[in-house]
Scaffold this active site. Structure first.
Site, mmCIF file in Angstrom:
data_model
loop_
_atom_site.group_PDB
_atom_site.id
_atom_site.type_symbol
_atom_site.label_atom_id
_atom_site.label_comp_id
_atom_site.label_asym_id
_atom_site.label_seq_id
_atom_site.Cartn_x
_atom_site.Cartn_y
_atom_site.Cartn_z
ATOM 1 N N GLY A 165 -27.762 18.075 45.079
ATOM 2 C CA GLY A 165 -28.017 18.294 46.488
ATOM 3 C C GLY A 165 -28.898 17.265 47.163
ATOM 4 O O GLY A 165 -29.095 17.303 48.381
ATOM 5 N N LYS A 201 -15.120 15.212 54.767
ATOM 6 C CA LYS A 201 -14.925 16.397 55.590
ATOM 7 C C LYS A 201 -15.751 17.536 54.997
ATOM 8 O O LYS A 201 -15.751 17.752 53.780
ATOM 9 C CB LYS A 201 -13.451 16.783 55.591
ATOM 10 C CG LYS A 201 -13.120 18.055 56.371
ATOM 11 C CD LYS A 201 -13.297 17.882 57.849
ATOM 12 C CE LYS A 201 -12.871 19.149 58.605
ATOM 13 N NZ LYS A 201 -13.162 19.033 60.039
ATOM 14 N N LEU A 203 -16.170 21.253 54.357
ATOM 15 C CA LEU A 203 -15.378 22.478 54.341
ATOM 16 C C LEU A 203 -16.269 23.674 54.673
ATOM 17 O O LEU A 203 -17.414 23.743 54.226
ATOM 18 C CB LEU A 203 -14.717 22.653 52.973
ATOM 19 C CG LEU A 203 -13.825 21.478 52.531
ATOM 20 C CD1 LEU A 203 -13.270 21.725 51.144
ATOM 21 C CD2 LEU A 203 -12.698 21.243 53.522
ATOM 22 N N HIS A 208 -16.380 26.788 44.670
ATOM 23 C CA HIS A 208 -16.585 25.677 43.739
ATOM 24 C C HIS A 208 -15.817 26.004 42.462
ATOM 25 O O HIS A 208 -16.178 26.913 41.717
ATOM 26 C CB HIS A 208 -18.078 25.512 43.440
ATOM 27 C CG HIS A 208 -18.402 24.347 42.566
ATOM 28 N ND1 HIS A 208 -19.328 23.392 42.917
ATOM 29 C CD2 HIS A 208 -17.939 23.960 41.353
ATOM 30 C CE1 HIS A 208 -19.417 22.481 41.965
ATOM 31 N NE2 HIS A 208 -18.577 22.815 41.000
ATOM 32 N N HIS A 235 -27.278 23.944 45.888
ATOM 33 C CA HIS A 235 -26.298 23.195 45.099
ATOM 34 C C HIS A 235 -26.521 23.322 43.583
ATOM 35 O O HIS A 235 -25.921 22.574 42.812
ATOM 36 C CB HIS A 235 -26.288 21.716 45.499
ATOM 37 C CG HIS A 235 -26.063 21.504 46.973
ATOM 38 N ND1 HIS A 235 -24.820 21.630 47.562
ATOM 39 C CD2 HIS A 235 -26.933 21.198 47.975
ATOM 40 C CE1 HIS A 235 -24.930 21.397 48.861
ATOM 41 N NE2 HIS A 235 -26.193 21.138 49.143
ATOM 42 N N ARG A 291 -19.661 15.127 30.434
ATOM 43 C CA ARG A 291 -20.487 15.735 29.386
ATOM 44 C C ARG A 291 -20.117 17.202 29.244
ATOM 45 O O ARG A 291 -19.291 17.729 29.987
ATOM 46 C CB ARG A 291 -21.964 15.619 29.764
ATOM 47 C CG ARG A 291 -22.255 16.219 31.145
ATOM 48 C CD ARG A 291 -23.718 16.373 31.421
ATOM 49 N NE ARG A 291 -23.980 16.684 32.825
ATOM 50 C CZ ARG A 291 -23.874 17.878 33.386
ATOM 51 N NH1 ARG A 291 -23.457 18.912 32.660
ATOM 52 N NH2 ARG A 291 -24.162 18.071 34.659
ATOM 53 N N ARG A 337 -27.454 32.445 34.410
ATOM 54 C CA ARG A 337 -28.501 31.530 33.958
ATOM 55 C C ARG A 337 -29.860 32.204 34.158
ATOM 56 O O ARG A 337 -30.295 32.419 35.293
ATOM 57 C CB ARG A 337 -28.466 30.222 34.735
ATOM 58 C CG ARG A 337 -27.160 29.461 34.606
ATOM 59 C CD ARG A 337 -27.312 28.067 35.190
ATOM 60 N NE ARG A 337 -26.040 27.359 35.237
ATOM 61 C CZ ARG A 337 -25.921 26.059 35.488
ATOM 62 N NH1 ARG A 337 -27.015 25.332 35.721
ATOM 63 N NH2 ARG A 337 -24.736 25.481 35.530
#
Length: 447
Positions: A165, A201, A203, A208, A235, A291, A337
């Site tokens: 981000g 652009k 969105l 994601h 992000h 990765r 997480r």
């Protein structure tokens, strides 16, 4: 196969890789800073080498010390995990110069995908759908206005060398554009030493979606399905699912086949993740991570394939163990997480864990390197563990996740567990009805 692998990382991912090595009968070496001397992966490895004081730049990012540890211990390969040096092309090149295998792609492929502008050009050439935007770096206001007018507002300005981000600004009108451009360039230069930016652009309500791919470096590529990582804060991913509740079987197969072919055509070796924004049935490439991903366990849960085993096999010259037709998707998996952070402000909460109890039962996996009495150091990422839950379908998975979160106990520090207990009971989450902006709006309302 390798005789001895050095694990150039820490925390839960170091322990994750160590377990895979042990299952394959490979000797392990871990490196650690003085702050991690009592870490679980240090206790369990066959050998350990202290490579410096707590600051990452003096230990986990110290290439010279890590190469020296390889030479001292006789390690013939290095697994970088994620973060730190995992996407450092210079590190991969130096290891190759010392006849030590980097368990990952070539330095050249890391460079291509590490430069967001070059990555987008490459993706387009390989037939991967991309977000409309500039073909290269944008340096002047006039050029920025021209591109923005062509693709239409709102637009987003991104750092070419960026991530997390930083160096990323949205302009909703031409009046916003000049300030957004200069701010993004300034942030990019400060964060990455490279102020190159490009325009895409913006969105409005995308999800994601990322596709897990593998290549053998000799023209074969496969995909292991997609993950939905739309629940994010600034992000940063918080909750990940496989498969995505937003895609149907035809969309899943279509984007997976595109990505697998691209990886084969690129001659890519090892694990990679091709990331997209998805809106109104269309996929738009945003980046590729060269990765292993933090969220790889949800893919392992629905495919039954150990991705770290696969990484090691490919890097050792053994090729891919599966063909595309061998990869089957079973059930649904979700990963949460668990961070050492305040669940609302996300302020880091280092300190001593006084009690640590993980949930169990069918379909429950916890990847963590902490234990009761362990002291969370203040120097590194706040991730202390990952709760991965698998069920025959999404409904069963959510019910199992609710139960597992109730069982999970971490005392002595603040964690994000209360946030997940809230989320699992939210109707939007239960229905799979969310986008990349959902979580920040939810947190802003203080629900």
């Amino acid at each position: 196969m390798f005789q001895k692998i050095l694990i150039a990382n820490r925390g839960e991912i170091a322990l994750r890789v160590l377990r895979a090595c042990k299952e394959l009968g490979i000797q392990t070496v871990v490196v650690h800073s003085t702050a991690d001397s009592d870490a679980m992966h240090v206790r369990l490895a066959d050998e350990s080498v202290c490579i410096g004081p707590p600051p990452s730049r003096e230990s986990y990012l110290n290439i010279h010390q890590i190469v020296a540890a390889c030479e001292i211990t006789g390690a013939d390969a290095v697994h970088p995990g994620y973060g730190f040096l995992s996407e450092n092309a210079k590190f991969a090149d130096i290891l190759a110069a010392h006849n030590i295998t980097f368990i990952g792609p070539s330095g050249d492929h890391i460079r291509i995908m590490g430069d967001k502008i070059e990555a987008k050009r490459t993706a387009k050439r390989l037939g991967i759908p991309v977000v409309p935007g500039s073909d290269g770096a944008i340096n002047e206001d006039k050029e920025a206005k021209r591109v923005a007018a062509e693709i239409g507002y709102p637009v987003i300005i991104k750092a070419s060398a960026g991530g997390g981000g930083r160096g990323m600004k949205v302009a909703h009108t031409e009046a916003d554009l000049e300030v957004a451009l200069q701010t993004a360039k300034s942030e990019a230069g400060a964060a990455f030493g490279d102020d190159a930016v490009y325009i895409e652009k913006y969105l409005q309500k995308p999800r994601h979606i990322e596709v897990q791919v593998f290549g053998d470096g000799a023209g074969r590529g496969v995909h292991f399905g997609e993950r939905d990582c739309s629940l994010q804060r600034r992000h940063q991913k918080v909750w990940e699912e496989a498969n995505s509740p937003a895609l149907n079987a035809e969309e899943r197969s279509r984007i997976g086949d595109i990505c697998a072919k691209a990886i084969a055509d690129l001659g890519y070796s090892g694990a990679g993740t091709i990331e997209f924004l998805y809106e109104n049935g269309e996929f738009y490439f945003i980046e590729m991570n060269t990765r292993l991903q933090v969220e790889h366990p949800v893919t392992e849960a629905i495919t039954g394939i150990d991705l770290v085993h696969e990484q090691i096999r490919v890097a050792s010259g053994g090729g891919l163990s599966v063909r595309q037709e061998d990869i089957k998707f079973n059930g649904h998996a979700i990963e949460c997480r668990i961070n050492a952070e305040d669940p609302r402000t996300f302020t880091p909460s280092p300190g001593t864990i006084t009690h640590f109890h993980t949930p169990g039962g069918l379909g429950i996996r916890v990847d963590s390197g902490v234990y009761s009495g362990y002291k969370i150091p203040p120097y590194y990422d706040s991730l202390i563990g990952k709760l991965i839950v698998h069920g025959r379908n999404r409904v069963e998975c959510m019910m199992r996740l609710r139960r597992a979160l109730d069982e999970f106990v971490v005392d002595g520090i603040k964690t994000t567990l209360p946030l997940f207990r809230d989320l699992v009971g939210n109707p939007d989450i239960a229905n799979g009805d969310y986008d990349i902006h959902w979580l920040e709006k939810y947190l802003a309302k203080g629900e």
